[in-house]
Every structure is written in structure tokens, then in C-alpha cells.
Design a protein around this motif. Structure first.
Motif, PDB file in Angstrom:
ATOM      1  N   THR A  83       0.951  -1.211  -0.058  1.00 11.85           N
ATOM      2  CA  THR A  83       0.011  -0.154   0.080  1.00 11.85           C
ATOM      3  C   THR A  83       0.835   1.325   0.063  1.00 11.85           C
ATOM      4  O   THR A  83       1.760   1.298   0.753  1.00 11.85           O
ATOM      5  N   SER A  84       0.467   2.127  -0.774  1.00 13.96           N
ATOM      6  CA  SER A  84       1.321   3.520  -1.130  1.00 13.96           C
ATOM      7  C   SER A  84       1.199   4.313   0.205  1.00 13.96           C
ATOM      8  O   SER A  84       0.247   4.038   1.134  1.00 13.96           O
ATOM      9  N   ALA A  85       2.064   5.361   0.295  1.00 13.59           N
ATOM     10  CA  ALA A  85       2.197   6.121   1.472  1.00 13.59           C
ATOM     11  C   ALA A  85       0.890   6.933   1.694  1.00 13.59           C
ATOM     12  O   ALA A  85       0.478   7.277   2.619  1.00 13.59           O
ATOM     13  N   SER A  86       0.251   7.146   0.468  1.00 12.96           N
ATOM     14  CA  SER A  86      -1.109   8.071   0.185  1.00 12.96           C
ATOM     15  C   SER A  86      -2.031   7.045   0.446  1.00 12.96           C
ATOM     16  O   SER A  86      -3.170   7.800   0.670  1.00 12.96           O
ATOM     17  N   ASP A  87      -2.093   5.849   0.685  1.00 16.96           N
ATOM     18  CA  ASP A  87      -3.061   4.897   0.726  1.00 16.96           C
ATOM     19  C   ASP A  87      -3.825   4.935  -0.705  1.00 16.96           C
ATOM     20  O   ASP A  87      -5.016   4.304  -0.934  1.00 16.96           O
ATOM     21  N   ARG A  88      -3.458   5.622  -1.790  1.00 18.01           N
ATOM     22  CA  ARG A  88      -4.128   5.611  -3.007  1.00 18.01           C
ATOM     23  C   ARG A  88      -4.071   4.207  -3.923  1.00 18.01           C
ATOM     24  O   ARG A  88      -4.611   3.668  -4.343  1.00 18.01           O
ATOM     25  N   TRP A  89      -2.597   3.815  -3.894  1.00 19.70           N
ATOM     26  CA  TRP A  89      -2.485   2.529  -4.678  1.00 19.70           C
ATOM     27  C   TRP A  89      -2.239   1.265  -3.773  1.00 19.70           C
ATOM     28  O   TRP A  89      -1.562   1.434  -2.615  1.00 19.70           O
ATOM     29  N   THR A  90      -2.580   0.172  -4.248  1.00 16.90           N
ATOM     30  CA  THR A  90      -2.490  -1.321  -3.655  1.00 16.90           C
ATOM     31  C   THR A  90      -2.106  -1.993  -4.919  1.00 16.90           C
ATOM     32  O   THR A  90      -2.460  -2.254  -5.748  1.00 16.90           O
ATOM     33  N   VAL A  91      -1.160  -2.916  -4.289  1.00 13.82           N
ATOM     34  CA  VAL A  91      -0.827  -4.022  -5.422  1.00 13.82           C
ATOM     35  C   VAL A  91      -0.565  -5.346  -4.453  1.00 13.82           C
ATOM     36  O   VAL A  91      -0.106  -5.432  -3.424  1.00 13.82           O
ATOM     37  N   ALA A  92      -1.327  -6.268  -4.784  1.00 14.74           N
ATOM     38  CA  ALA A  92      -1.510  -7.458  -4.158  1.00 14.74           C
ATOM     39  C   ALA A  92      -1.045  -8.791  -4.926  1.00 14.74           C
ATOM     40  O   ALA A  92      -1.670  -8.835  -6.194  1.00 14.74           O
ATOM     41  N   LEU A  93      -0.605  -9.640  -4.366  1.00 13.04           N
ATOM     42  CA  LEU A  93      -0.213 -11.072  -5.035  1.00 13.04           C
ATOM     43  C   LEU A  93      -0.765 -12.406  -3.858  1.00 13.04           C
ATOM     44  O   LEU A  93      -0.339 -12.266  -2.800  1.00 13.04           O
ATOM     45  N   ASN A  94      -1.710 -13.015  -4.199  1.00 15.11           N
ATOM     46  CA  ASN A  94      -2.393 -13.844  -3.592  1.00 15.11           C
ATOM     47  C   ASN A  94      -2.169 -15.156  -4.125  1.00 15.11           C
ATOM     48  O   ASN A  94      -2.713 -15.527  -5.247  1.00 15.11           O
ATOM     49  N   GLY A  95      -1.841 -16.196  -3.014  1.00 13.06           N
ATOM     50  CA  GLY A  95      -1.811 -17.498  -3.226  1.00 13.06           C
ATOM     51  C   GLY A  95      -2.763 -18.415  -2.630  1.00 13.06           C
ATOM     52  O   GLY A  95      -2.740 -18.385  -1.547  1.00 13.06           O
ATOM     53  N   LYS A  96      -3.598 -19.124  -3.241  1.00 18.51           N
ATOM     54  CA  LYS A  96      -4.579 -20.042  -2.444  1.00 18.51           C
ATOM     55  C   LYS A  96      -4.240 -21.495  -2.815  1.00 18.51           C
ATOM     56  O   LYS A  96      -3.882 -21.981  -3.995  1.00 18.51           O
ATOM     57  N   ASN A  97      -4.598 -22.352  -1.650  1.00 14.43           N
ATOM     58  CA  ASN A  97      -4.401 -23.772  -1.858  1.00 14.43           C
ATOM     59  C   ASN A  97      -3.016 -24.185  -2.559  1.00 14.43           C
ATOM     60  O   ASN A  97      -2.673 -24.881  -3.326  1.00 14.43           O
ATOM     61  N   LEU A  98      -2.045 -23.573  -1.661  1.00 16.63           N
ATOM     62  CA  LEU A  98      -0.681 -23.648  -2.408  1.00 16.63           C
ATOM     63  C   LEU A  98       0.000 -25.163  -2.544  1.00 16.63           C
ATOM     64  O   LEU A  98       0.793 -25.427  -3.376  1.00 16.63           O
ATOM     65  N   SER A  99      -0.700 -26.151  -1.550  1.00 17.81           N
ATOM     66  CA  SER A  99      -0.305 -27.482  -1.805  1.00 17.81           C
ATOM     67  C   SER A  99      -1.072 -28.161  -2.990  1.00 17.81           C
ATOM     68  O   SER A  99      -0.959 -29.283  -3.068  1.00 17.81           O
ATOM     69  N   ASP A 100      -2.069 -27.360  -3.515  1.00 14.40           N
ATOM     70  CA  ASP A 100      -2.876 -27.904  -4.517  1.00 14.40           C
ATOM     71  C   ASP A 100      -3.640 -29.243  -4.006  1.00 14.40           C
ATOM     72  O   ASP A 100      -3.728 -30.307  -4.661  1.00 14.40           O
ATOM     73  N   GLU A 101      -4.294 -29.210  -3.015  1.00 13.86           N
ATOM     74  CA  GLU A 101      -4.992 -30.223  -2.239  1.00 13.86           C
ATOM     75  C   GLU A 101      -6.323 -30.101  -2.974  1.00 13.86           C
ATOM     76  O   GLU A 101      -7.097 -29.456  -3.440  1.00 13.86           O
ATOM     77  N   ARG A 102      -6.548 -31.551  -3.309  1.00 16.08           N
ATOM     78  CA  ARG A 102      -7.960 -32.090  -3.838  1.00 16.08           C
ATOM     79  C   ARG A 102      -8.946 -32.461  -2.668  1.00 16.08           C
ATOM     80  O   ARG A 102      -8.920 -33.413  -2.099  1.00 16.08           O
ATOM     81  N   TYR A 103      -9.913 -31.683  -2.695  1.00 19.72           N
ATOM     82  CA  TYR A 103     -10.781 -31.925  -1.350  1.00 19.72           C
ATOM     83  C   TYR A 103     -12.138 -31.769  -1.986  1.00 19.72           C
ATOM     84  O   TYR A 103     -12.661 -30.967  -2.726  1.00 19.72           O
ATOM     85  N   LYS A 104     -13.174 -32.761  -1.462  1.00 20.68           N
ATOM     86  CA  LYS A 104     -14.482 -32.598  -1.988  1.00 20.68           C
ATOM     87  C   LYS A 104     -15.346 -31.653  -1.008  1.00 20.68           C
ATOM     88  O   LYS A 104     -15.358 -31.703   0.115  1.00 20.68           O
ATOM     89  N   THR A 105     -16.350 -30.888  -1.684  1.00 17.83           N
ATOM     90  CA  THR A 105     -17.016 -30.289  -0.991  1.00 17.83           C
ATOM     91  C   THR A 105     -18.572 -30.413  -1.078  1.00 17.83           C
ATOM     92  O   THR A 105     -19.569 -29.798  -0.379  1.00 17.83           O
ATOM     93  N   GLY A 106     -18.854 -31.666  -1.798  1.00 15.07           N
ATOM     94  CA  GLY A 106     -20.481 -32.113  -1.964  1.00 15.07           C
ATOM     95  C   GLY A 106     -20.421 -33.504  -2.919  1.00 15.07           C
ATOM     96  O   GLY A 106     -19.201 -33.958  -3.578  1.00 15.07           O
ATOM     97  N   GLY A 107     -21.488 -33.966  -3.128  1.00 13.91           N
ATOM     98  CA  GLY A 107     -21.517 -35.085  -4.008  1.00 13.91           C
ATOM     99  C   GLY A 107     -22.943 -35.566  -4.105  1.00 13.91           C
ATOM    100  O   GLY A 107     -23.993 -35.286  -3.357  1.00 13.91           O
ATOM    101  N   TYR A 108     -23.349 -36.575  -4.892  1.00 11.64           N
ATOM    102  CA  TYR A 108     -24.427 -37.320  -5.051  1.00 11.64           C
ATOM    103  C   TYR A 108     -24.130 -38.862  -5.188  1.00 11.64           C
ATOM    104  O   TYR A 108     -23.026 -39.271  -5.636  1.00 11.64           O
ATOM    105  N   ASN A 109     -25.053 -39.589  -4.549  1.00  9.93           N
ATOM    106  CA  ASN A 109     -24.765 -41.030  -4.439  1.00  9.93           C
ATOM    107  C   ASN A 109     -25.959 -41.767  -4.605  1.00  9.93           C
ATOM    108  O   ASN A 109     -26.769 -42.114  -3.827  1.00  9.93           O
TER     109      ASN A 109
END
Length: 738
Positions: free
Chosen positions: A684-710
Motif C-alpha cells: 500500500t502506497s504512503a498516500s493509501d492511493r495505490w495497492t498491489v497484491a499477490l495472493n496464492g490459494k491452496n498452495l499445496s494443490d489439495e484435492r478436497y470434496k465439497t459435496g456429492g451425489y450417491n
């Protein structure tokens, strides 16, 4: 172990910790420790310090959400105790939520959620398009446990409050753009500010695009892609110092492709995000809402508030249950809903007391239709219907300070619901019914279900709590509360297979005892911990199973269960530049009684009839979407540069224990325990005007189930499919303010 023994052990541990913390608080504070700002929440419909609220609440600010790179509200589950939030199976934007084991996985019209969602105090009755993308937000509050007094509409598990930003005194224009993995492109633009001295406007629009994580190998289209447009506008008018009005509107359109899941039974695509589905990829969800809030500060002790709102939505899509090119088990569907709500509140505050009282009215309709296409039998079952709900309630909650340290709160809510359900179920020879485009389909006999019925439900849900301020910075509380979720009608009910479906099902209730401790130690450590014991009665459970050449459904009040657990969350400022966050929760949930319907005669020695009966199978059932342990830890390190700008680096790790997708174990679908690792860097810049972000999600590349039909079996093509959370992704974002 006996329920009461477990509860006693948990309570003993909590109060042992209470004594330890109390003694620690008397010690001298650390030199140079930084004081943490008080967090203000509206968990009891009035502004209060988080430390003073005798409710288990997690409050997450916009700044914290930005530091974590949170994209939508489902990510709250990684850092909030006892919370499960996912996109519904087969959906991109329908919300499924559980808190402390209580929720509702089925988003079909007519089924009420068990966790209430509120946008700026407006109750959102349906879960479609409720996976809210995070923009134009001030904070999000998660209230755990039954909120049957002030948030009485189907909040037996808890409530989630999405609080948007108010218009400030200075003009503000902000824009941000993101590019990331799978050709993700997001753009958000907002403008807000005063037009005159007492009138202001704001508008925000967001566009979210992303290629799919996988491919439909049958059609070549993207699978698990994102195509969402969202917008919010508001106008605020303060004609006098004592009057305030806010008119707000929101819109969401989700045009992402249909999500068909991944076939877990052979043949299996190597990529968990791929499918062979042939049912079609078209999908569209659209919701709109408008609300008017008015506040009048009548005098020093009374403020009157009105919240008027209207919302509606449509869903058009389909799910290929078999994940194969042929129509072995395909489900095209459409949903429509609308709701009008009106709430009046009186907020009162005296020298030693405060409270809120009011009335609430809801008039809502949810309707829809879907085909169950069983291609191997050349048979289609059309199910259609609607549920009209008229609900009114009166509520109040008041707190009184008996002494400077001891306060008592008493509240209650009386709710009256009237529901009218219409259910129609007809079988046809042919692939798809006339309702979904096959005019040549031939009706097979008379309708299997065809009725309209009206039921009324009433319930009083009280709450009592006692708070004791052990020190200036340490508060203990004990509470008892009751929650209520209305009964209704099974929209899938087949009166031939299960004649009692025409009678509908009854309400369910939860009673919870909670002991909590929250506060601050050494001026740099804030925390909240609680133990709870819940008695869950008349639990509504949906059971679906193959029945010949169709899929049958039973919704009944299966019995009772016991849920107890422990929760902890804290924030520790190690230095002026480093803050650690953590949470840990434990849930022990078990069915005391589970009366399962046996539809095909004497499959059990306790079921001697040939027409079906109920058998207690509690020993063979477990709670769905309720891991025993969840936890997370994260840290935010701030580096200040010489030019006045700063960099926040936030790595995190979240643990989720094993859990089942349904009450009955399904080895191919149930999820084992796993860890999730994220990291974000925001400059974040000193004036709070600019922001630059880098985000990484699920960095281990986990495969996980959130729902299903049986749906195993030859006639349904062994349709066992799973839906997966997002793989590893990176997102680069640039934001600017004017």
C-alpha cells in the motif's frame, strides 16, 4: 462417553482456563505492548463492543479480508470456528452453510436453510446466488449458535451478517483489477460520496471471469469456470440530525457453465475437474434486491428503525448425475423465488439498561420444476410445485446492569408461520418431460403426487444470558437459548412410494447452553473461547435413494441428537509489525435417535410390515458437513518502507478434519482430513492511493470434496459423483483510489 460427562469435561476445561486467564490478567503488562482497538459489532441489533456481547461472534473487517485475499464468503470457513461454507453440489453460486453441525445441504425450493444470511439487516430467504463475492464490504459477522430471539427466521445454527460500507463525508472513487491462474480476470469499480450536505450516493459494479479448472470432454466446454456480474447502488439522506434514510439495491447474474461434478465410479477422468457429461452446459442464476432503511432518533433513549425489502431470483440449469454422454441420470431444473419483508425495531438505552424490540413480517414464494431422466428405462419423472410462506413474529431482548460488573439479558421471540405447499409428480415415457421440451413424452398413468396443503407452525424461542466483568478487560458469560426452523413440505415427495409425504414435516428446534470467556490480556492479546451443549430435536433429514426406475425422496423429523463442543479464537500482537491469528474448534455430534424409513418391507426384524416403517438406525448415522476438529493459524507481518508505504505479508494454514457428505457413510465421497495453505502480500502506497497484491490459494494443490451425489445401481449408471474445491491458484491485483 455419556453426553453429560463430555459436557462437564469441556466446561471444566473452560473454567480452568478462565481462572488461569484471570490470574494472568492481574500480572504486569509487557513493556511496549501495543493496545488492540475494540471491535464493534451489531450481533444484538445494536452497536456494542465485541467483548461485551454474550454471544460467540467472529467479526472480520474489510482490511483483514483484503490482507487474506478473500474472494468470496466461503473462505470464512478457513478461519472461523465450527463453520462450513461451500457452493452447493452442482452449483457455482448457491450457498450451503453449517454452524456447529446445524444447517441444510438441500437448496431445493421449499427447504429452509438452517443458517440465516443477512445483507445489511435484510434476511435472504433463499441460498441461490448467496455465495457473495467480497466487494463494497465493511465487515462480516458470523454468529454461532441459535439466534432465535433477534434473528429468529431459520437461524437455529447461527447467522452470517454481510455489512456493506456506508457513504463517507469525502468523495471516493476506487478501482481494482485482477489477473490470475486459469485466465482469471476480475474488475471492480466503485464511486461514493456526498452530493449535497445531507445527501450521498454510491455505486459499485464487479465483473468476475475465469476459465474452467477442467473440461467437459464430451462437449469441449469449460468446466468449473466463472462468469459473474454483480452490482450495488445506494443513496443515503440525512434530512435532520435525528433522521436517516438509506435506499439500497443489489444485482447478481451468474452465467457460469453448469457444474456436473466428477464421476467417482468407473470410468474416472484423471482430472478431478473434468467431466463427460452430456446433459448440457447452459446455466444461469439471477437475483435482485432492493431495501429501504429508515432511522429516527426520537430522543436520548429511543431510536425507531424500519427495514423494508424485496428480493427475487431465477435459476435455470441442469446437472448430469451420471457424468456420461448418454442421459442415464440427468436432472434439468428451474427455480423461481421472491420475498417481501418488513421489520420495525425500537432500540432503547438508559443509564443501566439497553434493549431492542420489534416485529417482523415475511411473504415469500419459492417454486420450481425438475426432470429425473433415467435413460436406460426411457423414463422421465417430472417434479414441480411451490411453497408460499407467510410469517410474522414479535421479539425483544433487554439487558440490565445489576452492578458495575454483573449484567443480565432476557429475550424472546414468538413466530407464526403459514405455509401452503403444492407438489406435482408425474412419470413419462421418453427422455425429458413436456415441461423441459419433449412434447412427444407420453404420461405414464396418473400423477404419483398431486396435492396442495396448508400447515401452520408456532414457536416461542427465548434466550437468557448473564455476563460478569471479571476485570476491565475480561468478561465471562453464560447463556441458554432456543432456536426454531419451520416445518414444510417435501417438494420431491412421491405419494406412491411414501404416502405420508402429503402430511409434510414438522419444525425442528435446538436448545443450547453456552459458557464463554472473552477479552484482552497484557494489552496485546485478545481472545474468545466458549463451550456449548446443544439438544437438537425433530431434526429434518432428506433421504434420497434409487427406487426402480426413478429416485425417491423422504423428508422426515428423524429424532434427536446431541452436539457439544469447544471453540477458541485469538489475536496476538507479537511486535508492532507482527500480528498472529488463530482458531481451534472441536465438535462432538451424535444422533440419539434416527428413525429411517424402510420403504420395501421387512428388511429389519423390527419392521414386520410389508408397506414400510421407521427403524432407529442412529448407531449407523453420523452428522454431515461437521468435522470433529477445525483449526487455523495465520500471521500478518508489516514492513514499513522509508517512503511511507508498507507491505503486509499474510501466510496461513487451515486444518479441516474428516467429514461425511451425508448422514450415511459413502466411502467414495466422504472427505478425509486435510490442510490448506494460503499466502498473500499486499503493498500500500504512503498516500493509501495505490495497492498491489499477490495472493496464492491452496498452495499445496489439495484435492478436497465439497459435496456429492450417491446413486449406486445399474439403472442409474452407478451415479456417484463428487464436487471439488478450487485447486492451487495465484492472483495479481492492482487497486487505485481517487
Amino acid at each position: 462417553m455419556n453426553r453429560y460427562v463430555k459436557t462437564a469435561l469441556l466446561a471444566g476445561a473452560a473454567w480452568s482456563a478462565l481462572s488461569t486467564f484471570a490470574m494472568a490478567q492481574d500480572a504486569a503488562p509487557q513493556e511496549g505492548a501495543s493496545s488492540l482497538d475494540d471491535v464493534v459489532v451489531t450481533a444484538r441489533r445494536r452497536e456494542e463492543s465485541l467483548q461485551d456481547v454474550p454471544v460467540a461472534v467472529t467479526a472480520v473487517s474489510a482490511e483483514t479480508l483484503a490482507n487474506r485475499g478473500s474472494a468470496d464468503i466461503t473462505e470464512l470457513a478457513r478461519s472461523t470456528p465450527s463453520l462450513t461454507l461451500n457452493s452447493a453440489r452442482g452449483s457455482n453460486s448457491t450457498l450451503i452453510s453449517f454452524i456447529r453441525g446445524v444447517g441444510q445441504q438441500d437448496p431445493l425450493w421449499g427447504f429452509d436453510p438452517g443458517v440465516g444470511l443477512y445483507i445489511d439487516d435484510v434476511y435472504v430467504a433463499r441460498p441461490q446466488a448467496a455465495v457473495l463475492d467480497i466487494f463494497d464490504v465493511e465487515r462480516i459477522e458470523v454468529l454461532r449458535g441459535p439466534q432465535g430471539t433477534l434473528y429468529g427466521r431459520n437461524t437455529i445454527g447461527g447467522a452470517i451478517k454481510y455489512v456493506t460500507r456506508r457513504i463517507g463525508d469525502e468523495p471516493l472513487i476506487s478501482m481494482r483489477g485482477s489477473y490470475g491462474s486459469y485466465d482469471q480476470f476480475d474488475a471492480v469499480a466503485s464511486i461514493a460520496g456526498p452530493v449535497t450536505e445531507n445527501f450521498g450516493v454510491s455505486a459499485s459494479v464487479a465483473r468476475y471471469l475465469r476459465d474452467g479448472f477442467g473440461t467437459n470432454r464430451n462437449t469441449g466446454t469449460e468446466h468449473y469456470n466463472k462468469d459473474v456480474t454483480a452490482a450495488r447502488i445506494s443513496a443515503e439522506w440525512t434530512p435532520t440530525d435525528s433522521l436517516f434514510f438509506r435506499l439500497a439495491a443489489d444485482y447478481v447474474k451468474d452465467g457460469s457453465n453448469a457444474r456436473h461434478g466428477h464421476r467417482e465410479f468407473t470410468p474416472i477422468p484423471a482430472n478431478e475437474y473434468d467431466t463427460f457429461a452430456g446433459a448440457g452446459d447452459k446455466n444461469e442464476v439471477e437475483t435482485r434486491g432492493i431495501s429501504l432503511t429508515g432511522e429516527w432518533e426520537a430522543n436520548d433513549w429511543l431510536t425507531l428503525k424500519s427495514i423494508t425489502a424485496y428480493r427475487d431470483g431465477t435459476t435455470r440449469g441442469n446437472i448430469d448425475f451420471d457424468n456420461q454422454a448418454a442421459p442415464i441420470l440427468d436432472i434439468p431444473a428451474e427455480y423461481d423465488d421472491d420475498q417481501f419483508s418488513q421489520e420495525f425495531q425500537a432500540l432503547m438505552e438508559g443509564d443501566r439498561w439497553s434493549g431492542v424490540a420489534g416485529v417482523f413480517f415475511l411473504d415469500a414464494t419459492a417454486s420450481g420444476a425438475f426432470d429425473t431422466v433415467v435413460g436406460l428405462a426411457n423414463l422421465t419423472t417430472l417434479t414441480s410445485g411451490s411453497v408460499d410462506t407467510k410469517s410474522w413474529s414479535a421479539f425483544g431482548d433487554f439487558s440490565y446492569d445489576l452492578t458495575e460488573q454483573l449484567s443480565v439479558s432476557v429475550g424472546g421471540r414468538f413466530t407464526h408461520d403459514e405455509k401452503t405447499g403444492t407438489v406435482f409428480r408425474q412419470q413419462y415415457l421418453g427422455i425429458r418431460s413436456p415441461h423441459f421440451g419433449n412434447a412427444a413424452a407420453v404420461p405414464l398413468g396418473v400423477p404419483r403426487t398431486n396435492y396442495t396443503d396448508t400447515k401452520e407452525f408456532e414457536e416461542f424461542t427465548p434466550r437468557v444470558s448473564v455476563s460478569y466483568e471479571m476485570t476491565q478487560d475480561l468478561t465471562a458469560y453464560a447463556s441458554w437459548g432456543r432456536g426454531f426452523k419451520s416445518g414444510g413440505f417435501d417438494m420431491r415427495g412421491d405419494a406412491v412410494l411414501y404416502p405420508n409425504t402429503v402430511n409434510g414435516y414438522e419444525p425442528e428446534t435446538v436448545e443450547t447452553i453456552e459458557l464463554g470467556l472473552k477479552g484482552r490480556l497484557f494489552d496485546n492479546f485478545t481472545f474468545a473461547t466458549a463451550v456449548f451443549d446443544s439438544s437438537y430435536e425433530d431434526q429434518q433429514i432428506t433421504t434420497q435413494y434409487p427406487a426402480g426406475a426413478t429416485v425417491a425422496s423422504v423428508v422426515d423429523n428423524v429424532g434427536s441428537s446431541s452436539i457439544r463442543g469447544w471453540e477458541f479464537e485469538g489475536q496476538f500482537r507479537v511486535t508492532d509489525n507482527l500480528v498472529l491469528h488463530g482458531m481451534l474448534s472441536y465438535i462432538d455430534a451424535e444422533f440419539d435417535e434416527f428413525l429411517a424409513y424402510i420403504p420395501t418391507g421387512p428388511l429389519n426384524t423390527t419392521c414386520p410390515t410389508l408397506v414400510g416403517c421407521f427403524v432407529d438406525v442412529s448407531a449407523q448415522r453420523d452428522f454431515q458437513n461437521t468435522p470433529e476438529w477445525t483449526g487455523s493459524i495465520s500471521g500478518t507481518y508489516t514492513h514499513n518502507f522509508s517512503d511511507g508505504s508498507h507491505l503486509n505479508f499474510t501466510p496461513s494454514a487451515a486444518y479441516r478434519g474428516a467429514y461425511q457428505q451425508f448422514e450415511t457413510a459413502a466411502p467414495l465421497l466422504d472427505q478425509e482430513s486435510y490442510w490448506m495453505y494460503d499466502a498473500s502480500a499486499v503493498w500500500t502506497s504512503a498516500s493509501d492511493r495505490w495497492t498491489v497484491a499477490l495472493n496464492g490459494k491452496n498452495l499445496s494443490d489439495e484435492r478436497y470434496k465439497t459435496g456429492g451425489y450417491n446413486f449406486p445401481g445399474a439403472i442409474t449408471g452407478n451415479s456417484i459423483i463428487a464436487f471439488y474445491g478450487a485447486p492451487r491458484t495465484y492472483t495479481f491485483t492492482v487497486g487505485v483510489k481517487f
